[in-house]
Design an enzyme around this catalytic site. Structure first.
Site, PDB file in Angstrom:
ATOM      1  N   TYR A 156      42.053  38.679  26.926  1.00 38.53           N
ATOM      2  CA  TYR A 156      42.627  38.652  28.272  1.00 38.53           C
ATOM      3  C   TYR A 156      43.791  37.657  28.357  1.00 38.53           C
ATOM      4  O   TYR A 156      44.877  37.996  28.846  1.00 38.53           O
ATOM      5  CB  TYR A 156      41.538  38.288  29.284  1.00 38.53           C
ATOM      6  N   LYS A 160      47.831  38.437  29.047  1.00 36.70           N
ATOM      7  CA  LYS A 160      48.591  37.904  30.174  1.00 36.70           C
ATOM      8  C   LYS A 160      49.790  37.071  29.691  1.00 36.70           C
ATOM      9  O   LYS A 160      50.813  36.991  30.365  1.00 36.70           O
ATOM     10  CB  LYS A 160      47.666  37.086  31.086  1.00 36.70           C
TER      11      LYS A 160
HETATM   12  N1  LIG Z   1      40.680  37.218  40.151  1.00 34.91           N
HETATM   13  C1  LIG Z   1      41.225  36.258  39.388  1.00 34.91           C
HETATM   14  O1  LIG Z   1      40.686  35.140  39.255  1.00 34.91           O
HETATM   15  C2  LIG Z   1      42.538  36.510  38.699  1.00 34.91           C
HETATM   16  C3  LIG Z   1      43.226  35.411  38.155  1.00 34.91           C
HETATM   17  C4  LIG Z   1      44.429  35.633  37.516  1.00 34.91           C
HETATM   18  C5  LIG Z   1      44.947  36.918  37.415  1.00 34.91           C
HETATM   19  N2  LIG Z   1      44.251  37.951  37.960  1.00 34.91           N
HETATM   20  C6  LIG Z   1      44.827  39.289  37.831  1.00 34.91           C
HETATM   21  O2  LIG Z   1      44.965  39.868  39.115  1.00 34.91           O
HETATM   22  C7  LIG Z   1      44.788  41.283  39.026  1.00 34.91           C
HETATM   23  C8  LIG Z   1      43.689  41.761  39.953  1.00 34.91           C
HETATM   24  O3  LIG Z   1      42.487  41.087  39.642  1.00 34.91           O
HETATM   25  P1  LIG Z   1      41.120  41.282  40.459  1.00 34.91           P
HETATM   26  O4  LIG Z   1      40.372  40.017  40.365  1.00 34.91           O
HETATM   27  O5  LIG Z   1      41.389  41.874  41.808  1.00 34.91           O
HETATM   28  O6  LIG Z   1      40.360  42.309  39.484  1.00 34.91           O
HETATM   29  P2  LIG Z   1      39.785  43.764  39.704  1.00 34.91           P
HETATM   30  O7  LIG Z   1      39.037  44.090  38.452  1.00 34.91           O
HETATM   31  O8  LIG Z   1      39.029  43.833  40.983  1.00 34.91           O
HETATM   32  O9  LIG Z   1      41.084  44.656  39.850  1.00 34.91           O
HETATM   33  C9  LIG Z   1      41.615  45.432  38.843  1.00 34.91           C
HETATM   34  C10 LIG Z   1      41.789  46.838  39.371  1.00 34.91           C
HETATM   35  O10 LIG Z   1      42.490  47.590  38.363  1.00 34.91           O
HETATM   36  C11 LIG Z   1      41.899  48.861  38.275  1.00 34.91           C
HETATM   37  N3  LIG Z   1      42.178  49.437  36.970  1.00 34.91           N
HETATM   38  C12 LIG Z   1      41.620  49.089  35.785  1.00 34.91           C
HETATM   39  N4  LIG Z   1      42.107  49.859  34.810  1.00 34.91           N
HETATM   40  C13 LIG Z   1      43.021  50.693  35.364  1.00 34.91           C
HETATM   41  C14 LIG Z   1      43.873  51.703  34.864  1.00 34.91           C
HETATM   42  N5  LIG Z   1      43.866  52.028  33.573  1.00 34.91           N
HETATM   43  N6  LIG Z   1      44.689  52.355  35.722  1.00 34.91           N
HETATM   44  C15 LIG Z   1      44.693  52.045  37.047  1.00 34.91           C
HETATM   45  N7  LIG Z   1      43.896  51.090  37.585  1.00 34.91           N
HETATM   46  C16 LIG Z   1      43.072  50.427  36.747  1.00 34.91           C
HETATM   47  C17 LIG Z   1      40.413  48.620  38.520  1.00 34.91           C
HETATM   48  O11 LIG Z   1      39.740  49.816  38.899  1.00 34.91           O
HETATM   49  C18 LIG Z   1      40.451  47.558  39.608  1.00 34.91           C
HETATM   50  O12 LIG Z   1      40.446  48.141  40.907  1.00 34.91           O
HETATM   51  C19 LIG Z   1      44.530  41.568  37.547  1.00 34.91           C
HETATM   52  O13 LIG Z   1      45.764  41.846  36.902  1.00 34.91           O
HETATM   53  C20 LIG Z   1      43.972  40.261  37.052  1.00 34.91           C
HETATM   54  O14 LIG Z   1      44.128  40.105  35.665  1.00 34.91           O
HETATM   55  C21 LIG Z   1      43.057  37.783  38.585  1.00 34.91           C
END
Ligand SMILES: NC(=O)c1ccc[n+]([C@@H]2O[C@H](COP(=O)([O-])OP(=O)(O)OC[C@H]3O[C@@H](n4cnc5c(N)ncnc54)[C@H](O)[C@@H]3O)[C@@H](O)[C@H]2O)c1
Length: 252
Positions: A156, A160
């Site tokens: 991961y 990123k």
């Molecule tokens: N939550 C955190 O702490 C955090 C921190 C840093 C970065 N992020 C980033 O923010 C973004 C959202 O994170 P989140 O916590 O809401 O996670 P999440 O898992 O709830 O959201 C990811 C979404 O992407 C969708 N997805 C996965 N594979 C896919 C594909 N092939 N095509 C289309 N959609 C797809 C999933 O169904 C899900 O709804 C991500 O990029 C994550 O890496 C999150």
């Protein structure tokens, strides 16, 4: 008057979590929002439209060339243009936290395929439309884990890091066409995935909060204002940049 009135913006991976918060926030600023995900988007689309916002849901896998092409053509057919994209879809919440020597090779490949290749694939599809318009904004989502070198999720964190490199190089190729590509690096955020999947202990959360300048948990809504800014005309001369939105956890 909203900051994104009449602009058409695709948010990938927006059925839940941070993506859903972006979609809600953009709709409130007047954008036509395309809510993309591999999962069901209907509840969010209904919620946005009930509040008077404009949104459609398109189920498409960000690594499937045909499904992306269909999403782009449906968006252009419906709204006539694509002003912005937030490449938010990723594998994250369900990933086990484990030592790098224990990560399954197929899982490593999957993370790269969705988190990195998917961003490239959606970007290359929309950039053709944006070049025709002579304008566009792409936001790619990285993570504060890149700057911290966070252990136990090597695939991961690596994916990123690649997002930052990819965004900087892409920005150089599209500046002439008035297309801006920037990165938001969120800190650990209390999205449904983070809370429900249980990969992070209370100790991990508390340590994260203690390491911030602003000592509280990050919520999905904390990221929305920065996204709106990077999609609006107020940021038309900003490209190739990374904004860490994490309460001052890392400084970059
Ligand atoms: N939550 C955190 O702490 C955090 C921190 C840093 C970065 N992020 C980033 O923010 C973004 C959202 O994170 P989140 O916590 O809401 O996670 P999440 O898992 O709830 O959201 C990811 C979404 O992407 C969708 N997805 C996965 N594979 C896919 C594909 N092939 N095509 C289309 N959609 C797809 C999933 O169904 C899900 O709804 C991500 O990029 C994550 O890496 C999150």
């Amino acid at each position: 008057m909203g900051q994104l009135d009449g602009k058409t913006i695709i948010v990938t991976g927006a059925a839940q979590g941070i993506g859903a918060a972006y979609a809600r926030g953009l709709a409130e600023e007047g954008a036509n929002v395309v809510v993309n995900d591999v999962g069901d988007t209907s509840a969010l689309v209904e919620e946005i439209t009930k509040k008077g916002g404009v949104a459609i849901g398109i189920i498409a896998d960000v690594t499937d060339k045909g499904q992306i092409a269909e999403m782009v053509s449906q968006t252009v057919d419906k709204y006539g243009r694509i002003d912005g994209v937030i490449n938010n879809a990723a594998l994250f919440g369900k990933l086990l936290r484990q030592r790098f020597e224990d990560i399954d090779i197929n899982e490593f490949d999957n993370v790269m395929r969705i988190n990195v290749r998917g961003v490239w694939q959606v970007s290359r599809a929309v950039v053709k439309v944006m070049r025709g318009q002579g304008y566009g904004k792409i936001i790619n989502i990285a993570s504060g884990t890149v700057f911290k070198g966070t252990p136990m999720q090597l695939h991961y964190v690596t994916s990123k890091g690649a997002i930052i490199a990819l965004s900087r190089a892409m920005a150089r190729e599209v500046g002439e066409d008035n297309i801006c590509i920037n990165v938001i690096a969120p800190g650990l955020t209390e999205s449904e995935a983070v809370i429900n999947e249980g990969q992070f202990s209370k100790k991990h959360f508390d340590a994260n909060i203690a390491g911030r300048c602003i000592k509280r948990a990050e919520q999905p809504e904390d990221l929305v204002g920065t996204a709106i800014f990077l999609l609006s005309q107020d940021s038309d001369f900003i490209t190739g940049q990374v904004l860490c939105v994490d309460g001052g956890s890392v400084t970059h």
